[in-house]
Design an enzyme around this catalytic site. Sequence first.
Site, PDB file in Angstrom:
ATOM      1  N   GLU A 231       0.885  -1.182   0.000  1.00 25.15           N
ATOM      2  CA  GLU A 231       0.000   0.000   0.000  1.00 25.15           C
ATOM      3  C   GLU A 231       0.908   1.213   0.000  1.00 25.15           C
ATOM      4  O   GLU A 231       1.550   1.526   1.015  1.00 25.15           O
ATOM      5  CB  GLU A 231      -0.891  -0.011   1.255  1.00 25.15           C
ATOM      6  CG  GLU A 231      -1.820  -1.203   1.344  1.00 25.15           C
ATOM      7  CD  GLU A 231      -2.986  -1.141   0.365  1.00 25.15           C
ATOM      8  OE1 GLU A 231      -3.221  -0.049  -0.214  1.00 25.15           O
ATOM      9  OE2 GLU A 231      -3.665  -2.169   0.169  1.00 25.15           O
ATOM     10  N   CYS A 265      -1.796   9.282   2.743  1.00 27.61           N
ATOM     11  CA  CYS A 265      -1.665   8.740   1.387  1.00 27.61           C
ATOM     12  C   CYS A 265      -2.852   9.183   0.538  1.00 27.61           C
ATOM     13  O   CYS A 265      -2.729   9.415  -0.654  1.00 27.61           O
ATOM     14  CB  CYS A 265      -1.581   7.228   1.432  1.00 27.61           C
ATOM     15  SG  CYS A 265      -2.964   6.462   2.295  1.00 27.61           S
TER      16      CYS A 265
HETATM   17  P1  NAD Z   1       8.917   4.886   3.763  1.00 19.05           P
HETATM   18  O1  NAD Z   1       8.744   4.096   2.545  1.00 19.05           O
HETATM   19  O2  NAD Z   1      10.102   5.767   3.882  1.00 19.05           O
HETATM   20  O3  NAD Z   1       8.983   3.927   5.058  1.00 19.05           O
HETATM   21  C1  NAD Z   1       7.943   3.026   5.367  1.00 19.05           C
HETATM   22  C2  NAD Z   1       8.483   1.930   6.258  1.00 19.05           C
HETATM   23  O4  NAD Z   1       9.421   1.150   5.527  1.00 19.05           O
HETATM   24  C3  NAD Z   1       9.223   2.398   7.497  1.00 19.05           C
HETATM   25  O5  NAD Z   1       8.848   1.593   8.583  1.00 19.05           O
HETATM   26  C4  NAD Z   1      10.684   2.165   7.126  1.00 19.05           C
HETATM   27  O6  NAD Z   1      11.533   1.963   8.247  1.00 19.05           O
HETATM   28  C5  NAD Z   1      10.569   0.906   6.316  1.00 19.05           C
HETATM   29  N1  NAD Z   1      11.681   0.626   5.404  1.00 19.05           N
HETATM   30  C6  NAD Z   1      12.560   1.488   4.836  1.00 19.05           C
HETATM   31  N2  NAD Z   1      13.418   0.824   4.033  1.00 19.05           N
HETATM   32  C7  NAD Z   1      13.068  -0.490   4.080  1.00 19.05           C
HETATM   33  C8  NAD Z   1      13.560  -1.666   3.452  1.00 19.05           C
HETATM   34  N3  NAD Z   1      14.603  -1.642   2.622  1.00 19.05           N
HETATM   35  N4  NAD Z   1      12.948  -2.830   3.719  1.00 19.05           N
HETATM   36  C9  NAD Z   1      11.878  -2.897   4.539  1.00 19.05           C
HETATM   37  N5  NAD Z   1      11.376  -1.802   5.177  1.00 19.05           N
HETATM   38  C10 NAD Z   1      11.964  -0.620   4.947  1.00 19.05           C
HETATM   39  O7  NAD Z   1       7.584   5.707   3.971  1.00 19.05           O
HETATM   40  P2  NAD Z   1       7.285   6.842   5.042  1.00 19.05           P
HETATM   41  O8  NAD Z   1       8.040   8.068   4.670  1.00 19.05           O
HETATM   42  O9  NAD Z   1       7.440   6.287   6.415  1.00 19.05           O
HETATM   43  O10 NAD Z   1       5.713   7.061   4.827  1.00 19.05           O
HETATM   44  C11 NAD Z   1       5.157   7.918   3.901  1.00 19.05           C
HETATM   45  C12 NAD Z   1       4.718   7.158   2.667  1.00 19.05           C
HETATM   46  O11 NAD Z   1       3.772   6.145   3.033  1.00 19.05           O
HETATM   47  C13 NAD Z   1       3.986   8.042   1.677  1.00 19.05           C
HETATM   48  O12 NAD Z   1       4.424   7.752   0.378  1.00 19.05           O
HETATM   49  C14 NAD Z   1       2.537   7.646   1.844  1.00 19.05           C
HETATM   50  O13 NAD Z   1       1.722   7.892   0.734  1.00 19.05           O
HETATM   51  C15 NAD Z   1       2.670   6.192   2.132  1.00 19.05           C
HETATM   52  N6  NAD Z   1       1.442   5.695   2.766  1.00 19.05           N
HETATM   53  C16 NAD Z   1       0.621   4.863   2.054  1.00 19.05           C
HETATM   54  C17 NAD Z   1      -0.578   4.423   2.612  1.00 19.05           C
HETATM   55  C18 NAD Z   1      -1.525   3.520   1.866  1.00 19.05           C
HETATM   56  O14 NAD Z   1      -2.387   2.919   2.496  1.00 19.05           O
HETATM   57  N7  NAD Z   1      -1.429   3.408   0.553  1.00 19.05           N
HETATM   58  C19 NAD Z   1      -0.921   4.837   3.892  1.00 19.05           C
HETATM   59  C20 NAD Z   1      -0.073   5.696   4.569  1.00 19.05           C
HETATM   60  C21 NAD Z   1       1.124   6.114   4.007  1.00 19.05           C
END
Ligand code: NAD
Length: 471
Positions: A231, A265
């Site tokens: 997501e 999001c």
């Molecule tokens: P991000 O992708 O930077 O991080 C998300 C998570 O992934 C964190 O817990 C991070 O520690 C982890 N992570 C980072 N690198 C990783 C790897 N290599 N392997 C596994 N995990 C890893 O996102 P963010 O900045 O925390 O959140 C914002 C983003 O989330 C925005 O793009 C937003 O649109 C999206 N989002 C989507 C939804 C949805 O339901 N579609 C909901 C909320 C937020």
Amino acid sequence: MTGGTYQVRDPRTGEIHRELCPPAPAELAEAAARLRAAQPRWAALPAERRAAALLTWREEIAGAQDELVAALTSDTGRLTESVLEVGSVLGMLERWAGQAPELLTPPPPLQAAIPGIEIRGAGVPYPLVGVISPWNFPLLLGLIDAIPALAAGCAVLAKPSEVTPRFIAPLMKTAAQVPDLADVITMVEGDGATGASIVRLVDAVAFTGSVPTGRIVAAAAAEAFIPAFLELGGKDPAIVLAGADLDRASSSVLWGATANAGQSCLSIERVYVEEAAYEEFLDLLVRKAGRLTLAYPGPGDGQIGPLIDPAQAAVIERHLTDALEKGATVRCGGRMERLGGGRWCLPTVLTDVDHGMLVMTEETFGPIVPVMRVRDADHAVELANDSSYGLSAAVFASDSASALSVADRLLVGAVSVNDSGLTAFVHEGEKNSFNSSGLGGSRMGPASLSRFLRRRSYLINNSTGPDPWWH
Ligand code: NAD
């Protein structure tokens, strides 16, 4: 990360509260092994008993509400949304506890086309599901996949964002009070390195986060040969057509674009307004946006909280600067602020924008509302679909039939009709994310639970004679 060097920062003051405490790799592997050992007993319980455990957990969370809201407010700097998050999780626990037993009831046996052979279906839970989540709604997104996975009979190893780890301890205290459940959910602190390790330790991963990280997780899941439910980010459009109730549309779009300071999001990130409605809609939107104030000095003040992650504040600043350099006009706001050590962005309405600007094409994740005038519905649809994302959208028209005829042509997984961002509250309708906004089964509706089950068929031959295909 295992070195514990990530610094947990207060979004309101910029102060460093402490260093992150991720488990060492061996500790994480041990946690996964403990969860795996406990899962068969959990999966063997009747679905009703697992549902009862979820309801007990709900009571515990309700009892710890104040502590959880305080931790979430400290994590994110905002209060109203923290209260909403806890309420939403209480609702999810109740809903899944109510629905799971029926959803998990095996389907009636089928007669195969071949006489004498009966088919019985069953769902077999993935033993261990990894849940990796972002910082914008730490509690809600930490549990939105974990709860249906638990209801299905899986154990869960979860890792919320390194930016917002303070709610984990009070939440895990509540889970520890639920005997059946305590052994099958573990939530750890950690950053991307811990997340990457989790992908290698689990049987399926539910990931919420940005598109770039989602791609990395998808590749790692492919390498581990496990399913990944992704997501990801969005660039949700709102379309306002002539004849729509513009008072309603302007209030709804403003809320959809600026709730949680735009850090959702499903935020409305671009607005297309039909010629005949443009001036009046814009006037209403700007007047209403101008009345919103920053949630400063206290978290209970105003409506627009601080920017939670400094890295995202830099993205918002870049998009704003890019738009202004390319000729956008600021109708209100238009400024980033530094107050009390935190980063803030005033609710900002931009016009004279086009798809040559980052603010119209890439996820901004801030309270910025760029508004474009369009010739007609066709023009609006063309621009709305000119995107690499496909999360959700909003359409406002004179009546729902006209709105639906436009909604039908949008390349997104959910459309709010005569409203914005309804997927924040309405979780019963199944939806997929289109384009790069996600991959995998629906997080909403009954499919959310069945994502965590592998389907098995028992093929029972009730006949006694020889099979016609034998040697
Ligand atoms: P991000 O992708 O930077 O991080 C998300 C998570 O992934 C964190 O817990 C991070 O520690 C982890 N992570 C980072 N690198 C990783 C790897 N290599 N392997 C596994 N995990 C890893 O996102 P963010 O900045 O925390 O959140 C914002 C983003 O989330 C925005 O793009 C937003 O649109 C999206 N989002 C989507 C939804 C949805 O339901 N579609 C909901 C909320 C937020």
